[in-house]
Design a protein around this motif. Structure first.
Motif, PDB file in Angstrom:
ATOM      1  N   GLU A  63     -10.287  36.242  34.637  1.00  0.00           N
ATOM      2  CA  GLU A  63      -9.968  37.306  33.689  1.00  0.00           C
ATOM      3  C   GLU A  63      -9.677  38.583  34.475  1.00  0.00           C
ATOM      4  O   GLU A  63     -10.517  39.040  35.255  1.00  0.00           O
ATOM      5  N   ILE A  64      -8.476  39.151  34.246  1.00  0.00           N
ATOM      6  CA  ILE A  64      -8.071  40.390  34.912  1.00  0.00           C
ATOM      7  C   ILE A  64      -7.863  41.435  33.829  1.00  0.00           C
ATOM      8  O   ILE A  64      -7.045  41.244  32.928  1.00  0.00           O
ATOM      9  N   ARG A  65      -8.603  42.552  33.915  1.00  0.00           N
ATOM     10  CA  ARG A  65      -8.636  43.507  32.819  1.00  0.00           C
ATOM     11  C   ARG A  65      -8.520  44.951  33.320  1.00  0.00           C
ATOM     12  O   ARG A  65      -8.923  45.273  34.445  1.00  0.00           O
ATOM     13  N   ASN A  66      -8.012  45.805  32.453  1.00  0.00           N
ATOM     14  CA  ASN A  66      -8.147  47.262  32.581  1.00  0.00           C
ATOM     15  C   ASN A  66      -7.590  47.807  33.901  1.00  0.00           C
ATOM     16  O   ASN A  66      -8.237  48.609  34.579  1.00  0.00           O
ATOM     17  N   LEU A  67      -6.366  47.403  34.239  1.00  0.00           N
ATOM     18  CA  LEU A  67      -5.717  47.910  35.446  1.00  0.00           C
ATOM     19  C   LEU A  67      -4.389  48.558  35.080  1.00  0.00           C
ATOM     20  O   LEU A  67      -3.733  48.162  34.121  1.00  0.00           O
ATOM     21  N   GLU A  68      -3.983  49.527  35.873  1.00  0.00           N
ATOM     22  CA  GLU A  68      -2.648  50.117  35.766  1.00  0.00           C
ATOM     23  C   GLU A  68      -1.827  49.640  36.954  1.00  0.00           C
ATOM     24  O   GLU A  68      -2.267  49.730  38.109  1.00  0.00           O
ATOM     25  N   LEU A  69      -0.628  49.125  36.675  1.00  0.00           N
ATOM     26  CA  LEU A  69       0.249  48.589  37.705  1.00  0.00           C
ATOM     27  C   LEU A  69       1.541  49.397  37.691  1.00  0.00           C
ATOM     28  O   LEU A  69       2.335  49.302  36.748  1.00  0.00           O
ATOM     29  N   ASP A  70       1.737  50.211  38.713  1.00  0.00           N
ATOM     30  CA  ASP A  70       2.877  51.116  38.816  1.00  0.00           C
ATOM     31  C   ASP A  70       3.899  50.508  39.766  1.00  0.00           C
ATOM     32  O   ASP A  70       3.640  50.362  40.964  1.00  0.00           O
ATOM     33  N   GLY A  71       5.075  50.157  39.225  1.00  0.00           N
ATOM     34  CA  GLY A  71       6.094  49.502  40.035  1.00  0.00           C
ATOM     35  C   GLY A  71       6.880  50.420  40.949  1.00  0.00           C
ATOM     36  O   GLY A  71       7.659  49.933  41.785  1.00  0.00           O
ATOM     37  N   LEU A  72       6.738  51.731  40.792  1.00  0.00           N
ATOM     38  CA  LEU A  72       7.420  52.704  41.644  1.00  0.00           C
ATOM     39  C   LEU A  72       8.931  52.493  41.677  1.00  0.00           C
ATOM     40  O   LEU A  72       9.601  52.910  42.619  1.00  0.00           O
ATOM     41  N   ASN A  73       9.457  51.783  40.672  1.00  0.00           N
ATOM     42  CA  ASN A  73      10.893  51.491  40.575  1.00  0.00           C
ATOM     43  C   ASN A  73      11.425  50.689  41.766  1.00  0.00           C
ATOM     44  O   ASN A  73      12.611  50.786  42.109  1.00  0.00           O
ATOM     45  N   LEU A  74      10.574  49.893  42.389  1.00  0.00           N
ATOM     46  CA  LEU A  74      11.022  49.020  43.475  1.00  0.00           C
ATOM     47  C   LEU A  74      11.685  47.773  42.891  1.00  0.00           C
ATOM     48  O   LEU A  74      11.168  47.174  41.941  1.00  0.00           O
ATOM     49  N   ALA A  75      12.794  47.358  43.458  1.00  0.00           N
ATOM     50  CA  ALA A  75      13.537  46.215  42.933  1.00  0.00           C
ATOM     51  C   ALA A  75      12.857  44.900  43.296  1.00  0.00           C
ATOM     52  O   ALA A  75      12.346  44.725  44.407  1.00  0.00           O
ATOM     53  N   ASN A  76      12.857  43.979  42.331  1.00  0.00           N
ATOM     54  CA  ASN A  76      12.434  42.592  42.536  1.00  0.00           C
ATOM     55  C   ASN A  76      10.971  42.454  42.933  1.00  0.00           C
ATOM     56  O   ASN A  76      10.586  41.453  43.552  1.00  0.00           O
ATOM     57  N   ILE A  77      10.164  43.426  42.584  1.00  0.00           N
ATOM     58  CA  ILE A  77       8.723  43.357  42.807  1.00  0.00           C
ATOM     59  C   ILE A  77       8.053  43.275  41.439  1.00  0.00           C
ATOM     60  O   ILE A  77       8.116  44.218  40.651  1.00  0.00           O
ATOM     61  N   ASP A  78       7.423  42.138  41.149  1.00  0.00           N
ATOM     62  CA  ASP A  78       6.810  41.926  39.841  1.00  0.00           C
ATOM     63  C   ASP A  78       5.387  42.471  39.825  1.00  0.00           C
ATOM     64  O   ASP A  78       4.683  42.462  40.839  1.00  0.00           O
ATOM     65  N   ALA A  79       4.959  42.898  38.644  1.00  0.00           N
ATOM     66  CA  ALA A  79       3.596  43.408  38.513  1.00  0.00           C
ATOM     67  C   ALA A  79       2.578  42.283  38.654  1.00  0.00           C
ATOM     68  O   ALA A  79       1.604  42.382  39.411  1.00  0.00           O
ATOM     69  N   VAL A  80       2.767  41.199  37.891  1.00  0.00           N
ATOM     70  CA  VAL A  80       1.886  40.022  37.947  1.00  0.00           C
ATOM     71  C   VAL A  80       2.779  38.809  38.099  1.00  0.00           C
ATOM     72  O   VAL A  80       3.714  38.614  37.315  1.00  0.00           O
ATOM     73  N   LYS A  81       2.475  37.962  39.083  1.00  0.00           N
ATOM     74  CA  LYS A  81       3.312  36.774  39.264  1.00  0.00           C
ATOM     75  C   LYS A  81       2.451  35.582  39.651  1.00  0.00           C
ATOM     76  O   LYS A  81       1.685  35.636  40.621  1.00  0.00           O
TER      77      LYS A  81
END
Length: 237
Positions: A63-81
């Motif tokens: 279980e993964i909870r309560n996180l902020e994932l900021d992609g910084l507008n980087l190409a082809n980098i997924d938040a969760v994979k």
């Protein structure tokens, strides 16, 4: 070193090295929990050019909870994979994640699965401005997304799909423990493509679900899609 029943509580702050969930296995009675603060300042994971931010492989009852994932507008980098063609993962819960700035291009995804997955729960997350909100399965139909529950999410201002669940071909991986049949439920979500949407040949619908295997295991599966709110798609798809 996390073991069944362990909880890893992350302090508020900025994390720059991602989160690798690799060969971590809880149990049904004692899952492994990884969580940020519920009410204070957030635990923020920043994207890196090298790697997807949360990488999941060969893991279960997490279980993964309560996180902020900021992609910084980087190409082809997924938040969760869920990654690795030979990998698998099951009984994964993603809850109360805030995923944003993953919209450098349409192939940048908030939540993506690229190996067989089953009994995932994706609940009460916000995905704001991704190339694709959720892309569950593989384009060739090989990475089956089975028996999932997707509920209470807000997916908004994606370039392509808010959610796509890919079609399924070939044999279902029952030898790994995947169920031979099941139901995927999509309910009580908000889908919006009011901004940032592609047009022309790149335009995509808010939600697309693909077919099950034509025969054998999985061919009797069911989608239940109800209680969702769809708001705008000006590109006409």
């Amino acid at each position: 070193g996390l073991q069944p029943g362990d909880t890893l509580l992350l302090a508020a702050g900025t994390y720059t090295q991602g989160l690798r969930v690799d060969n971590l296995n809880g149990t049904a009675a004692s899952p492994i929990i990884i969580a940020g603060p519920e009410s204070s300042a957030p635990a923020v994971f920043l994207a890196r050019a090298c790697c997807n931010t949360i990488s999941i492989r060969d893991s279960s009852y997490i279980e993964i909870r309560n996180l902020e994932l900021d992609g910084l507008n980087l190409a082809n980098i997924d938040a969760v994979k869920a990654e690795g063609d030979a990998g698998w993962s099951h009984h994964i819960t993603l809850q109360n994640l805030y995923i944003h700035r993953h919209n450098a291009n349409q192939q940048t995804v908030g939540i993506s699965t690229k190996h067989p997955t089953w009994n995932w729960i994706i609940r009460n997350n916000i995905i704001d401005s991704a190339g694709t909100g959720m892309y569950l399965g593989n384009s060739d139909g090989s990475a089956h997304f089975i028996n999932g529950l997707i509920e209470g999410n807000l997916i908004k201002d994606t370039t392509g799909y808010n959610i796509q669940i890919k079609h399924q071909t070939g044999s279902r991986p029952t030898g790994l423990g995947a169920p031979a049949s099941g139901t995927t439920i999509i309910r009580h979500n908000v889908f919006s493509k009011a901004n940032n949407y592609s047009t022309g040949s790149d335009a995509r619908p808010n939600l697309l679900v693909g077919h099950w295997p034509a025969s054998g295991s999985g061919s009797t599966d069911v989608y239940q899609i109800y209680g969702n709110f769809f708001y705008q798609n000006p590109s006409g798809e």
